[in-house]
Enzyme design. Sequence first.
Site, mmCIF file in Angstrom:
data_model
loop_
_atom_site.group_PDB
_atom_site.id
_atom_site.type_symbol
_atom_site.label_atom_id
_atom_site.label_comp_id
_atom_site.label_asym_id
_atom_site.label_seq_id
_atom_site.Cartn_x
_atom_site.Cartn_y
_atom_site.Cartn_z
ATOM 1 N N CYS A 159 0.835 -1.203 0.000
ATOM 2 C CA CYS A 159 0.000 0.000 0.000
ATOM 3 C C CYS A 159 0.865 1.245 0.000
ATOM 4 C CB CYS A 159 -0.900 0.004 1.227
ATOM 5 S SG CYS A 159 -1.808 -1.526 1.455
ATOM 6 N N TRP A 168 -4.038 -2.305 -0.934
ATOM 7 C CA TRP A 168 -4.129 -3.669 -1.437
ATOM 8 C C TRP A 168 -4.851 -4.451 -0.353
ATOM 9 C CZ3 TRP A 168 -0.976 -5.372 -5.875
ATOM 10 C CH2 TRP A 168 -1.351 -6.650 -6.315
ATOM 11 N N GLY A 171 -0.259 -2.621 6.796
ATOM 12 C CA GLY A 171 0.064 -3.689 7.737
ATOM 13 C C GLY A 171 -1.181 -4.412 8.202
ATOM 14 N N GLU A 190 18.432 -23.421 -0.149
ATOM 15 C CA GLU A 190 18.273 -22.015 -0.496
ATOM 16 C C GLU A 190 19.290 -21.145 0.238
ATOM 17 O OE1 GLU A 190 16.845 -18.421 -2.110
ATOM 18 O OE2 GLU A 190 16.904 -20.510 -2.770
ATOM 19 N N LYS A 194 22.121 -18.803 -1.668
ATOM 20 C CA LYS A 194 22.302 -17.370 -1.462
ATOM 21 C C LYS A 194 23.770 -17.049 -1.202
ATOM 22 C CE LYS A 194 18.932 -15.851 -2.768
ATOM 23 N NZ LYS A 194 18.685 -17.042 -3.414
ATOM 24 N N GLU A 215 25.735 -17.402 -4.477
ATOM 25 C CA GLU A 215 25.408 -16.379 -5.474
ATOM 26 C C GLU A 215 26.104 -15.054 -5.202
ATOM 27 O OE1 GLU A 215 20.946 -17.046 -7.172
ATOM 28 O OE2 GLU A 215 21.093 -16.594 -5.041
ATOM 29 N N HIS A 257 26.742 -40.306 4.418
ATOM 30 C CA HIS A 257 26.919 -41.014 3.155
ATOM 31 C C HIS A 257 27.875 -40.273 2.229
ATOM 32 C CE1 HIS A 257 23.652 -43.980 3.867
ATOM 33 N NE2 HIS A 257 23.210 -43.005 4.653
ATOM 34 N N LYS A 305 19.183 -11.611 -13.749
ATOM 35 C CA LYS A 305 17.957 -11.696 -12.960
ATOM 36 C C LYS A 305 16.993 -12.713 -13.557
ATOM 37 C CE LYS A 305 15.151 -10.586 -9.677
ATOM 38 N NZ LYS A 305 15.437 -11.114 -8.339
#
Length: 610
Positions: free
Chosen positions: A2, A74, A101, A483, A487, A490, A506, A605
Site C-alpha cells: 500500500c 491492497w 500492515g 536455499e 544465497k 550467489e 553417506h 535476474k
Amino acid sequence: MCGIIGYVGGRPAVGILLDGLQRLEYRGYDSAGVALLDGDKLQVWKRNGKLSELVAALHGSNAAGNTGIGHTRWATHGRPSDLNAHPHLDCRGEIAVIHNGIVENYAVLRAELEGRGHRFRSETDSEVLAHLLEERLTEGSGLEGGATYLAQKVDGSSAIVALWSRTPGHVVALRLGNAGGIVVGYGEGESFLASDLPALLPHTRLVAFLEDRQWAVLSATGVRYGDAEGAHLLKEPVTVPYDPVGAAKAGYKHFMLKEIMEQPRVLADLLGDRVSFRPPAVTLDELGGGWQEARRSVLIGMGTSLHAAMLGRLLFERLARLPAEADNASEFRYREPLVGPDTLVVSVGQSGETVDTLAAMEQARLAGCRQITLCNVVGSQATRIADAVLYLRAGLEVGVASTKCFTASVTALVLLGAYLGQLRQALPAAEIEALLRDLYRLPHLAGRVLSRHGAIEELAHRYAKAEHFLYLGRGAGYPTALEGALKLKEVSYIHAEGYPAGEMKHGPIALIDERMPVLAIALQDNLYAKMISNIEEAKARDGAVIAIATEGDTAIARLADHVIEIPPIHPLLSPILAILPLQLFAYHIAVRRGCDVDQPRNLAKTVTVE
C-alpha cells in the site's frame, strides 16, 4: 504494498496527494482515497479501482484544504470496495485514518469497541484504529497521546497515519514493527510524509525515517517526534540524492538488503484478502474452480523457485493429501514425463519469463495438464500459458539473488496447499484454524527476526574468510538449507552445499573439519532429535556449528558454537522465518568480502536462454 502520502503546509493538498499516490502506484493497489482538512472541515473521497477513478470523483468537487492524507490499498481484511478503501472514519466523522500492515488483535478490539457502542462501516481491520483514537483523543493529549495509545493497544506491524478535525494543520504518523515504513520530508513552511521516497523527492530531499515504535506529528512549521512511551525524541534529517536508483533503495546501501528488510510488508500484502477468519478459510477466487479433480501434482521451478517448489511438494501432501513431486524445470522438459489431464502442474517463478520453466509449461499444456503459475510480474509469458495465476504481490525485485520472492512463493504455496485441502475436504477445521492463526502472525514474526540484523552481521564478519560451508536440514529444513547455501554462493562466491542431514554420513561428513563451518537448521519439530545427533557428529569432527534454532532452546545453545533464534511457529511456516537470517548472513559476508551483491558476476535476474 500500500502507498501512503501526507501533507501539511500552505499549498492545496489534493494535487500533492494525488501526485504522490501516482508515484507509489508501482507498489500495487486495488483502491485509493484521500482525506482533506479545510480549517476544521474534514472531507473524504475514496474509490475502488485505479487511481483514475478517484481523480474522476474529485474532478469538479469542492475538495479543498492545506492538510491531507492519501492512500492506495491492497486488500487485506475485506474485499476491494469503496467502503473498505482508506481513509476510515470514527463514529463522529472527525478522525481519518490510513494504515499499512495488519492489526493482529483487531477481532478482539472490534468486539470491545462494538460492545461500547461504536458503529463500524467496513470489513477492515484498519477501521478499529479510528475508533480507538475516537475514545482516546482529547484536546489536552492531542495526536501525540493518540499515537502512544495506539502503540500500547495494537498488536502486529503497522504504519498508521491520522488527522483530526479539532487539530487542523497537523498530521500524526506511527510506525509499529517492520511491515510498513514512514519517511518524513521537510520543506519551507510545509511538511510531508510517505511510505516511500519517490513520492517525496519532487518536493524535498531532506528526510527522516521513523523507526519501530516511533511517532511523528507534522505541521507547517516543523515535526515533533516521540516514542511509544511518550518520550520526545530528536531526529536529525538527512539529505538523500535526487536520482531514481538512490530513491528506489529507500536509504539502504543495496537493493538486496532493502528487499530482505521489506519482507514483512510483502508477506502482509500477499496474504491480503486471501485469508478469512469467519469462518477460518483460504479464499483464492482468482483461480476459478475444478482444481479438486486433480489426482496428482507436479511443481516445477529453477534455482530459488525450485527450492520453493520442493517445499510446495511437502505442503501439498501435508495439507491437501495430494500426491506431489517437485522437479527442476529444465529436467522435466526433457524426460518425457508421464503427465496428463489428471495432473495439476504448478510452476513457480519470479519473472514469468524463465526459458526452461516456460518450455516445461508448454510441454505440460500439450499433455493436457491444468496449470497454475505463481508469478510476480503481471502479464508475463507464464501467466499467459497457465490456466490460472497466483500473483506474489512482492513488488519489483531488483537484486539478482532473489530474497523476497522466495518467501512470497513459499507463503503462496502454503495458501494454495490449504486451499486445495479445503476443496478436497482433506484439511480439518481445527488444523486450518491453527495454520491461519500463525499465518496471521507471520509478517510480525518476520519483522522480529529481521530486527536482530546486527547480531547476524557480526556473526557474518566472523566467518567471512571461510571458503566452504555445509548447510544441513531435514524435512522442511532441507530445501531451506539448499536455499541458504545458494544465497551464499550467489553473492559471496563461497563454495556452499545444502544437504539433507540424513545424507551426511553417506559422503559429506568426510569434508567436515575445523575449516568448514556447518550451518544446521535445527528447529523444535518432529525431526529435532535427529538434527541434534547430526550436530553432535559435526562437532566430533571439529566443525564449527551455526544453528538456526527455536527461541528458548537451551539444549542447542550448549551444543552449537553459535545460535540464531527464530520465534516458534507452525512447522509448515518455519522455512519462511528460517531463511531470513540465512539471507542476511549471505548478504553481510558478501559485503565484507567486497562483492557486488546486487549484480553478482555471471548471473542475470531472468534466464531467458538455455
